[in-house]
Design an enzyme around this catalytic site. Structure first.
Site, mmCIF file in Angstrom:
data_model
loop_
_atom_site.group_PDB
_atom_site.id
_atom_site.type_symbol
_atom_site.label_atom_id
_atom_site.label_comp_id
_atom_site.label_asym_id
_atom_site.label_seq_id
_atom_site.Cartn_x
_atom_site.Cartn_y
_atom_site.Cartn_z
ATOM 1 N N ASP A 479 -1.990 -6.651 6.718
ATOM 2 C CA ASP A 479 -1.108 -6.990 5.597
ATOM 3 C C ASP A 479 0.358 -6.698 5.926
ATOM 4 O O ASP A 479 0.671 -6.000 6.900
ATOM 5 C CB ASP A 479 -1.548 -6.168 4.373
ATOM 6 C CG ASP A 479 -1.334 -6.903 3.070
ATOM 7 O OD1 ASP A 479 -0.473 -7.811 3.032
ATOM 8 O OD2 ASP A 479 -2.016 -6.571 2.091
ATOM 9 N N ASP A 549 -2.273 -14.309 -2.889
ATOM 10 C CA ASP A 549 -2.845 -13.275 -3.764
ATOM 11 C C ASP A 549 -3.366 -13.889 -5.049
ATOM 12 O O ASP A 549 -4.108 -13.237 -5.780
ATOM 13 C CB ASP A 549 -1.783 -12.229 -4.115
ATOM 14 C CG ASP A 549 -1.791 -11.082 -3.120
ATOM 15 O OD1 ASP A 549 -2.703 -11.035 -2.282
ATOM 16 O OD2 ASP A 549 -0.886 -10.228 -3.185
HETATM 17 C C1 GLA Z 1 -1.419 -7.290 -0.707
HETATM 18 C C2 GLA Z 1 -2.552 -8.219 -0.323
HETATM 19 C C3 GLA Z 1 -3.731 -7.977 -1.231
HETATM 20 C C4 GLA Z 1 -4.163 -6.529 -1.131
HETATM 21 C C5 GLA Z 1 -2.998 -5.620 -1.453
HETATM 22 C C6 GLA Z 1 -3.341 -4.180 -1.196
HETATM 23 O O1 GLA Z 1 -0.892 -7.638 -1.945
HETATM 24 O O2 GLA Z 1 -2.133 -9.540 -0.365
HETATM 25 O O3 GLA Z 1 -4.790 -8.829 -0.891
HETATM 26 O O4 GLA Z 1 -4.633 -6.283 0.165
HETATM 27 O O5 GLA Z 1 -1.844 -5.948 -0.691
HETATM 28 O O6 GLA Z 1 -2.278 -3.352 -1.445
#
Ligand code: GLA
Length: 739
Positions: A479, A549
């Site tokens: 990430d 997301d």
């Molecule tokens: C980001 C990712 C999510 C999740 C969060 C965790 O937003 O896109 O899928 O992994 O971080 O903090």
């Protein structure tokens, strides 16, 4: 595929069965552009395409010749200050303050295959017969800077890969402050500029605008390719659609600050340029130093946008993505993020995994919150050691429990980041990017590690390798949850601060390269707050990426549709999540959530224990379906049939290579009452074959493509049977099998 060179006329002709690309050494020894389009037969001279006219006010190169003006001539590698007033491909600051350059032809070489680009991701060949590369050498005599222009023609795809490599063969250091990967001057401007833009949770929405005089561009200055614009644009003819017409796709294999631009000059010539964003960029080239630009990939299609996209898919899924997972159907996973967020214990995780296993899921992924003091988003980033309060036996212990259940185990990292509340920051506060004397701007309470510094990358490598080397980890979700601010590196001198953003990306690629080499069995999925780094650069290391997301099925129609213009289905992370959705608060049928996610890598982002027995049974069916058809869905030929950007209905389709099996996804946003009969024109089938649809009706491929697949549902007319009533956010899958 062939690359011709005609000594007498100085003409290079790069061609395959899809296009011709013709360039020429101009009278002043610079490189000119003559043609890019449908293939033409080779001949010695295409000089008539050089169209030159004497125009008032145009500065001209040769005294007494009013025709040869650099602002009139179409070029491959333009610079500013010698008569061309459009934006250049190169700009070099010299010690006397001048930025004039005159890059003149010195020679060429044709090699089979395709060379790798040092330190950078790029398309590749598995066999030298797959491609040929033209290297054109240019030199600016005064500074001694050499430019090697690379052009790779592929045999099997209508793609041309381009990049530039600079070497300072002069005595003095210079500052390279514009280094575009490609420039292409097209003779007219009757094109639509298609861009894929948005923001968090609404990435890569399609926007179409006709070109107009002046500059149209998309870019990133955020340190990553971004949610906001993708390093991909299309120039299409106004009459080009999905199945017909001319479209040129331009894609940059890069994950940092980029610029993709079309400049229409006052004679209607369109200059397309693409590369590292020149804003805030410079690179010091000392005597003997080299600089390699990222690669730009241009795809030519005279068969519409679908053919353009299929060409990118083929190239990027098979000759950009690498590793053992490249060609493998992707495991069906369950990710705990939306199920628990930061609130979990080991037993809770195992409970979620165990339920998922019972329903057929193959891999459990532990998301954020397992390390350091990370119990919320204010602490812990940088401390890549399991939190013993949550995982008594560490990652090794949890991975073991998951393994014993017969599931694969995956793990989340955010390697490039640090919280101030972390042991790493307390030990190395200077490792966080910051400008001396300035405020440190935070994003999600976190700071960016200075990946332009090797010791920082080394440290993170060791920390991640310690986890991956000691636990049964089959998958990593990588990430990156904020953009870079106050870009500055504590270890670079003043004249090299313009290098920080690019050096950061080189550090990122280096870490990815080392980890993917050391742990070749691990499937990497890139992620950046969803899709903020959904770019070809990362596909080289991670064959799939978390698309967004936003997991709402209806919003995902637009996100996945937009992404599909450049990126293969096998690269799109797509999960079924809870209803009401956590980002949009919309309720959608479980069926539709599955039907959208199956055009992706497929998984679940929820606690399946919370479902009713009936819903669990539906999940079992979804997984069974996905296991049966995932090769086809992820690696078949993908067609966009109806666009969510144009109306209430979306339709996608995949067809197997032998055309014997196909799946059509059909999605309706809002329900209608007493609506019309509907049908969708399919594509890519064999017109001679008969197909059985969902095990019953049989229709010819010709009928399905020319007359259409009947998709009418109960919203046509009055439907009194409750069990047959269609609803908002409805969807259907049609499986077609040749008889
Ligand atoms: C980001 C990712 C999510 C999740 C969060 C965790 O937003 O896109 O899928 O992994 O971080 O903090």
């Amino acid at each position: 595929m062939q690359i011709y060179f005609e000594e007498k006329t100085g003409t290079f002709h790069l061609t395959n069965s899809f296009y011709s690309y013709i360039i020429k050494i101009l009278p002043n020894q610079q490189l000119g552009q003559l043609y890019f389009g449908k293939p033409v037969r080779h001949k010695e001279s295409f000089d008539y395409l050089l169209e030159m006219a004497s125009r008032s006010m145009s500065p001209c190169v040769f005294e007494g010749n009013g025709f040869f003006s650099l602002e009139q001539v179409k070029q491959e590698f333009p610079s500013y200050g010698t008569g061309d007033y459009r934006h250049p491909a190169v700009r070099i600051q010299q010690s006397n303050g001048s930025a004039i350059t005159e890059f003149a032809y010195t020679g060429y070489e044709i090699t089979s295959g395709k060379p790798a680009l040092e330190g950078l991701p790029a398309t590749y060949c598995e066999d030298d017969k797959e491609a040929m590369t033209l290297h054109v050498f240019l030199k600016d005599q005064l500074t001694g800077v050499k430019a090697e222009l690379l052009y790779t023609v592929f045999e099997a795809v209508p793609a041309l890969a381009r990049s530039v490599r600079y070497t300072n063969e002069g005595e003095q250091a210079v500052l390279l402050d514009t280094a575009m990967s490609m420039n292409l001057d097209l003779p007219d401007s009757d094109y639509e500029f298609v861009q894929f833009s948005g923001a968090w949770a609404r990435e890569r929405f399609e926007h179409v605008n006709h070109l107009r005089p002046g500059i149209q561009s998309v870019e990133s200055l955020r340190g990553h390719s971004s949610h906001h614009h993708n390093p991909f644009i299309i120039l299409k003819r106004p009459d080009a659609g999905e199945q017909t017409g001319e479209a040129l796709g331009f894609s940059l294999v890069y994950s940092g600050n980029f610029l993709a631009q079309a400049e229409v000059d006052n004679w209607g010539v369109t200059r397309v340029s693409m590369g590292i964003n020149p804003y805030n960029f410079s690179w010091q080239l000392k005597s003997g130093d080299s600089f390699q630009t990222p690669e730009a990939v241009v795809v030519y299609s005279d068969r519409g946008l679908n053919h353009m996209s299929q060409s990118f898919h083929k190239l990027y899924a098979k000759r950009l993505a690498r590793g053992v997972w490249r060609d493998k159907a992707r495991p069906i996973l369950i990710n705990n993020w939306e199920a628990t967020y930061f609130d979990f214990t080991e037993d809770k995780l195992v409970g979620i995994a165990s339920q998922a296993k019972d329903l057929g899921v193959e891999m459990f992924v532990l998301d954020d919150g397992w390390f350091g003091q990370r119990v919320n988003d204010k602490a812990g980033l940088g401390d890549w050691v399991a939190n013993p309060d949550r995982l008594a036996n560490g990652i090794t212990g949890l991975a073991e429990r998951i393994d014993q259940m017969g599931m694969l185990f995956g793990l989340w990292f955010e390697p490039e980041m640090v919280n101030k509340d972390s042991d790493l920051y307390r030990a190395h506060p200077d490792w966080a990017i910051q400008t001396p004397g300035r405020n440190m701007t935070h994003g999600r309470n976190q700071y960016v590690l200075d990946f332009s510094r090797k010791e920082v990358v080394d440290y993170i490598y060791d920390a991640m390798a310690a986890i991956l080397g000691n636990a049964k980890v089959s998958y990593v979700k990588w990430d990156m949850n904020r953009s870079i601010t106050e870009a500055f590196s504590a270890v670079l001198p003043a004249e090299q601060q313009g290098e920080v953003m690019h050096r950061y990306i080189l550090g990122l690629y280096d870490l990815y390269e080392r980890l993917t080499q050391a742990f070749p069995h691990v499937l990497f999925e890139s992620c950046a707050s969803g899709g903020a780094r959904f770019d070809p650069g990362l596909l080289y290391y991670a064959p799939q990426a978390w698309t967004s997301d936003c997991t709402d099925a209806v919003q995902r129609l637009k996100i996945q549709h937009g992404s599909s213009f450049c990126y293969p289905i096998s690269s799109m992370g797509a999960h079924v999540s809870m209803s009401p959705n956590h980002q949009l608060f919309r309720s959608t049928p479980l069926k539709t959530r599955g039907n959208v996610a199956c055009f992706g890598t497929f998984g679940y982002e929820m606690d399946l224990q919370l479902l009713s027995d009936e819903e669990k049974q539906e999940v079992v069916e979804q997984i069974k379906f996905m296991k049966e058809y995932r090769e086809l869905l992820q690696f078949g030929t993908f067609y966009r049939l109806l666009s969510p950007f144009e109306g209430n209905f979306t339709s996608w389709m995949v067809v197997s290579e032998d055309k014997k099996t196909a799946i059509v996804g059909y999605y309706k946003v809002l329900n209608e009452v007493n609506g019309p009969f509907t049908r969708v024109f399919l594509a890519g089938l064999d017109p001679e074959l008969d197909y059985q649809i969902n095990g019953s009706a049989v229709q010819g491929g010709d009928e399905l493509m020319n007359i259409g697949l009947i998709t009418t549902d109960s919203s046509a007319g009055e439907c009194k049977d409750k069990n047959l009533q269609s609803c908002d956010f409805d969807s259907r899958l049609y499986v077609l099998k040749a008889k």
